[in-house]
Design an enzyme around this catalytic site. Structure first.
Site, PDB file in Angstrom:
ATOM      1  N   HIS A 150     -22.382  21.855  -4.518  1.00 27.38           N
ATOM      2  CA  HIS A 150     -22.127  21.863  -3.072  1.00 27.38           C
ATOM      3  C   HIS A 150     -21.767  20.454  -2.593  1.00 27.38           C
ATOM      4  O   HIS A 150     -20.810  20.280  -1.821  1.00 27.38           O
ATOM      5  CB  HIS A 150     -23.354  22.371  -2.328  1.00 27.38           C
ATOM      6  N   GLU A 151     -22.527  19.463  -3.024  1.00 27.70           N
ATOM      7  CA  GLU A 151     -22.229  18.089  -2.607  1.00 27.70           C
ATOM      8  C   GLU A 151     -20.887  17.630  -3.169  1.00 27.70           C
ATOM      9  O   GLU A 151     -20.153  16.882  -2.518  1.00 27.70           O
ATOM     10  CB  GLU A 151     -23.352  17.147  -3.045  1.00 27.70           C
ATOM     11  N   HIS A 153     -18.155  18.544  -0.904  1.00 25.70           N
ATOM     12  CA  HIS A 153     -17.880  17.579   0.163  1.00 25.70           C
ATOM     13  C   HIS A 153     -16.987  16.443  -0.335  1.00 25.70           C
ATOM     14  O   HIS A 153     -16.102  15.974   0.386  1.00 25.70           O
ATOM     15  CB  HIS A 153     -19.183  17.003   0.712  1.00 25.70           C
TER      16      HIS A 153
END
Length: 229
Positions: free
Chosen positions: A99-100, A103
């Site tokens: 998920h990071e 980003h």
């Protein structure tokens, strides 16, 4: 009226939603933190592999203390993973790391909502801090319509930031699931577990946005109808 009134119910609803979302993400993460991925990749290893596959070589992966304090810093080009993610090979840890990375990929691809959110951070922070003092000044100076409206606008900036955060977080999670599936870092069964973790995490942002909207509505109900100067 400002210190005790029926509109406190709106604040209470927002607080309950936030507590529920926080409890849900913590319990869901703990559940799937006990399920080890078949690949054996730790969160840090998965993050480095994903960044490499995405052609991103200028982002460092670092360890940060705390629980679920994971985040991507676009200014420093650093992806920081928490104690429970960095060295863990659970499906939960790999999902959060991915998920990071989502980003970081958004940043590399100049994803518009992420860029807007980043540019809006100073405005949102200032608006949130200044809103109530400005409204109080408006009341002190004879229910000044102008000051009260400025205060409400300042608070609305913070609410807008929370709303803009939603597509950024949802998109990062969608990217994470696609990457983990396409690269076969996780099996289909493991992906289903990871989806539950990321969905629970997403609800914390939904709850925060809802709480902010409810607080803004309360302020509008209390002060939005004040007469002009």
């Amino acid at each position: 009226m400002f210190f005790y009134d029926a509109t406190y119910l709106l604040v209470l609803i927002g607080a309950v939603l936030s507590m529920w979302a926080s409890a849900r993400v913590n319990s869901t993460y703990k559940k799937y933190a006990r399920v080890l991925s078949r690949s054996g990749l730790t969160g840090a290893e998965a993050a480095r592999r994903i960044l490499q596959l995405a052609g991103i070589y200028d982002v460092r992966v670092e360890h940060i203390g705390g629980n679920l304090t994971d985040h991507y810093d676009p200014r420093g080009k650093v992806l920081r993973l928490s104690d429970s993610v960095y060295g863990s090979s659970s499906v939960a840890a790999v999902g959060v790391a991915a998920h990071e990375c989502g980003h970081a990929i958004q940043d590399a691809k100049a994803y518009a909502p992420l860029r807007f959110r980043g540019a809006f951070v100073p405005v949102a922070n200032l608006g949130t801090k200044a809103a109530l003092p400005i409204i109080l000044l408006g009341l002190v100076f004879g229910s000044s319509y102008t000051l009260i409206q400025v205060g409400l606008l300042c608070f609305a900036c913070g609410t807008l930031f929370q709303l803009v955060t939603l597509p950024v977080e949802f998109n990062a999670s969608a990217r994470a699931i696609d990457i983990l599936g396409n690269t076969h870092m996780l099996s289909e069964e493991e992906l289903s577990h990871t989806r539950k973790v990321l969905s629970a995490a997403a609800m914390t942002y939904v709850a925060a946005a809802a709480a902010s909207v409810l607080s803004l509505l309360r302020l509008i109900l209390l002060f939005g109808g004040r007469s002009r100067d």
